[in-house]
Every structure is written in C-alpha cells, then in structure tokens.
Design an enzyme around this catalytic site. Structure first.
Site, PDB file in Angstrom:
ATOM      1  N   LYS A  10     -46.746  28.387  14.720  1.00 32.90           N
ATOM      2  CA  LYS A  10     -48.220  28.073  14.511  1.00 32.90           C
ATOM      3  C   LYS A  10     -48.463  29.122  13.292  1.00 32.90           C
ATOM      4  CE  LYS A  10     -49.190  26.100  18.838  1.00 32.90           C
ATOM      5  NZ  LYS A  10     -50.330  26.033  20.228  1.00 32.90           N
ATOM      6  N   TYR A  50     -50.658  16.099  18.361  1.00 28.15           N
ATOM      7  CA  TYR A  50     -51.569  16.576  19.619  1.00 28.15           C
ATOM      8  C   TYR A  50     -52.218  15.403  19.993  1.00 28.15           C
ATOM      9  CZ  TYR A  50     -50.536  21.284  18.636  1.00 28.15           C
ATOM     10  OH  TYR A  50     -49.875  22.545  18.833  1.00 28.15           O
ATOM     11  N   ASN A 113     -51.370  30.061  20.098  1.00 33.10           N
ATOM     12  CA  ASN A 113     -50.170  30.752  20.909  1.00 33.10           C
ATOM     13  C   ASN A 113     -48.926  30.836  20.545  1.00 33.10           C
ATOM     14  OD1 ASN A 113     -49.912  27.996  21.113  1.00 33.10           O
ATOM     15  ND2 ASN A 113     -49.876  27.796  23.285  1.00 33.10           N
ATOM     16  N   HIS A 116     -45.013  26.239  19.316  1.00 25.02           N
ATOM     17  CA  HIS A 116     -45.315  24.927  20.065  1.00 25.02           C
ATOM     18  C   HIS A 116     -43.634  24.399  20.330  1.00 25.02           C
ATOM     19  CE1 HIS A 116     -46.085  20.828  21.348  1.00 25.02           C
ATOM     20  NE2 HIS A 116     -45.006  20.223  20.627  1.00 25.02           N
ATOM     21  N   GLU A 127     -42.135  14.012  18.059  1.00 27.61           N
ATOM     22  CA  GLU A 127     -42.790  14.952  17.355  1.00 27.61           C
ATOM     23  C   GLU A 127     -42.001  15.297  16.133  1.00 27.61           C
ATOM     24  OE1 GLU A 127     -43.045  18.048  20.410  1.00 27.61           O
ATOM     25  OE2 GLU A 127     -44.937  17.520  21.174  1.00 27.61           O
TER      26      GLU A 127
HETATM   27  P1  CMP Z   1     -48.776  23.655  22.521  1.00 31.58           P
HETATM   28  O1  CMP Z   1     -47.773  23.858  22.958  1.00 31.58           O
HETATM   29  O2  CMP Z   1     -49.184  23.840  21.093  1.00 31.58           O
HETATM   30  O3  CMP Z   1     -49.460  22.148  23.051  1.00 31.58           O
HETATM   31  C1  CMP Z   1     -50.888  21.962  22.998  1.00 31.58           C
HETATM   32  C2  CMP Z   1     -51.863  23.150  22.824  1.00 31.58           C
HETATM   33  O4  CMP Z   1     -52.837  22.976  23.314  1.00 31.58           O
HETATM   34  C3  CMP Z   1     -50.959  24.312  23.592  1.00 31.58           C
HETATM   35  O5  CMP Z   1     -49.912  24.897  22.996  1.00 31.58           O
HETATM   36  C4  CMP Z   1     -52.368  25.612  23.388  1.00 31.58           C
HETATM   37  O6  CMP Z   1     -52.274  25.946  21.931  1.00 31.58           O
HETATM   38  C5  CMP Z   1     -53.529  24.427  23.559  1.00 31.58           C
HETATM   39  N1  CMP Z   1     -53.920  24.401  24.949  1.00 31.58           N
HETATM   40  C6  CMP Z   1     -53.469  23.837  26.204  1.00 31.58           C
HETATM   41  N2  CMP Z   1     -54.479  24.153  27.136  1.00 31.58           N
HETATM   42  C7  CMP Z   1     -55.462  24.831  26.461  1.00 31.58           C
HETATM   43  C8  CMP Z   1     -56.743  25.161  27.172  1.00 31.58           C
HETATM   44  N3  CMP Z   1     -56.903  25.129  28.689  1.00 31.58           N
HETATM   45  N4  CMP Z   1     -57.524  25.732  26.302  1.00 31.58           N
HETATM   46  C9  CMP Z   1     -57.300  25.862  24.938  1.00 31.58           C
HETATM   47  N5  CMP Z   1     -56.306  25.335  24.388  1.00 31.58           N
HETATM   48  C10 CMP Z   1     -55.342  24.963  25.107  1.00 31.58           C
END
Ligand code: CMP
Length: 139
Positions: A10, A50, A113, A116, A127
C-alpha cells in the site's frame, strides 16, 4: 500445490521506504516473483479491487487511501502461496497482527495496513487481472 498469489504494497509502505524489506521477506521464504511493478492507482482500479467491500462503513476511506497514489503490486509463486502469504502478512487489524508478521511489525493503522494479499484462488484470479496483463507474468 504450487500456486500464485497477488500482493499490493500500500502507499504507506512505498512512502516509508519499506518495499525492499517486505519483498525480501517473501524471497527469503522461497516464494518466486512472477511479476512486479510500481503503479499509480486510478480510482476505478481501486473500486474494482475493493468491490467486495462496497457499502461497508470503511469503503470510501479505503478507496481514497490508494486512489491516485503509488503502490507496488506483485505476483508471488510457490507451494500454497496464498495461505503462506496470508500467514506472513498477519491479521487485517495491525493491532491484532502478531509481532513477526508484516502488519504486526510495520504499523498500527487498519486502512493503511501496509499490504493487501489475495485470500483465495478466486480472489487471486480476479485481483491480479486488475493490475497485470498476461505478458507481464513470467514463468
Ligand atoms: P486489505 O487486505 O487491503 O483488504 C480490505 C481492507 O479494508 C483491509 O485490508 C483494511 O485496510 C480495510 N478494512 C477492513 N476492515 C476494516 C475496518 N473494520 N475498518 C477499516 N478498514 C477496514
């Protein structure tokens, strides 16, 4: 079973200069890089990636967090690559991700985070096509 998975480092990982450290973990584990590139994400690409989260409370901030920003995308190959990579990245929420995992080691923010990764063969199929053409994936 040798399989492939899709990962996206990211924008935070790129701006913080963590790309080499993270890719190095996957190489050290024995996963082969089948494709790799730096990409500026268009909003429609973010919405496609997403789409499964459309309508959730965090959807818009998630789309905004990568749209117009630079990410590193890759396809990794190896035995049970999808499961192995998911274990290596750790829980979605970095607060809950174990130390020693990528999310556990490099941040605290759930939207940003760090990384992904595909969570199933179906999500890999969906994807990786958003970011890679068949010619960009090397045997
Ligand atoms: P990612 O693996 O990129 O897939 C979907 C993303 O949504 C996840 O990582 C987080 O960055 C985000 N995400 C998932 N759950 C939450 C949540 N409860 N609050 C905020 N962001 C979320």
């Amino acid at each position: 079973m040798v399989e492939r998975t899709f990962i996206m480092l990211k924008p935070t990982a790129v701006s913080r200069g963590l790309v080499g450290s993270i890719i190095s973990r996957f190489e050290s584990k024995g996963l082969r890089i089948a494709a790799l590139k730096l990409v500026r994400v268009r909003r429609e690409m973010a919405e496609k990636l997403y789409a499964v989260h459309f309508g959730k409370p965090f959807y818009q901030s998630l789309i905004d967090s990568i749209s117009g920003r630079d990410v590193v995308v890759a396809i990794l190959e190896g035995r049970s690559a999808i499961e192995v990579v998911r274990l290596m990245i750790g829980a979605t929420d970095p607060v809950k991700a174990s130390p020693g995992t990528i999310r556990g080691d490099y941040g605290l923010d759930i939207t940003n985070n760090i990384i992904h990764a595909s969570d199933s063969p179906d999500s890999y199929e969906y994807e990786h096509k958003i970011f890679f053409s068949p010619e960009e994936i090397l045997d």
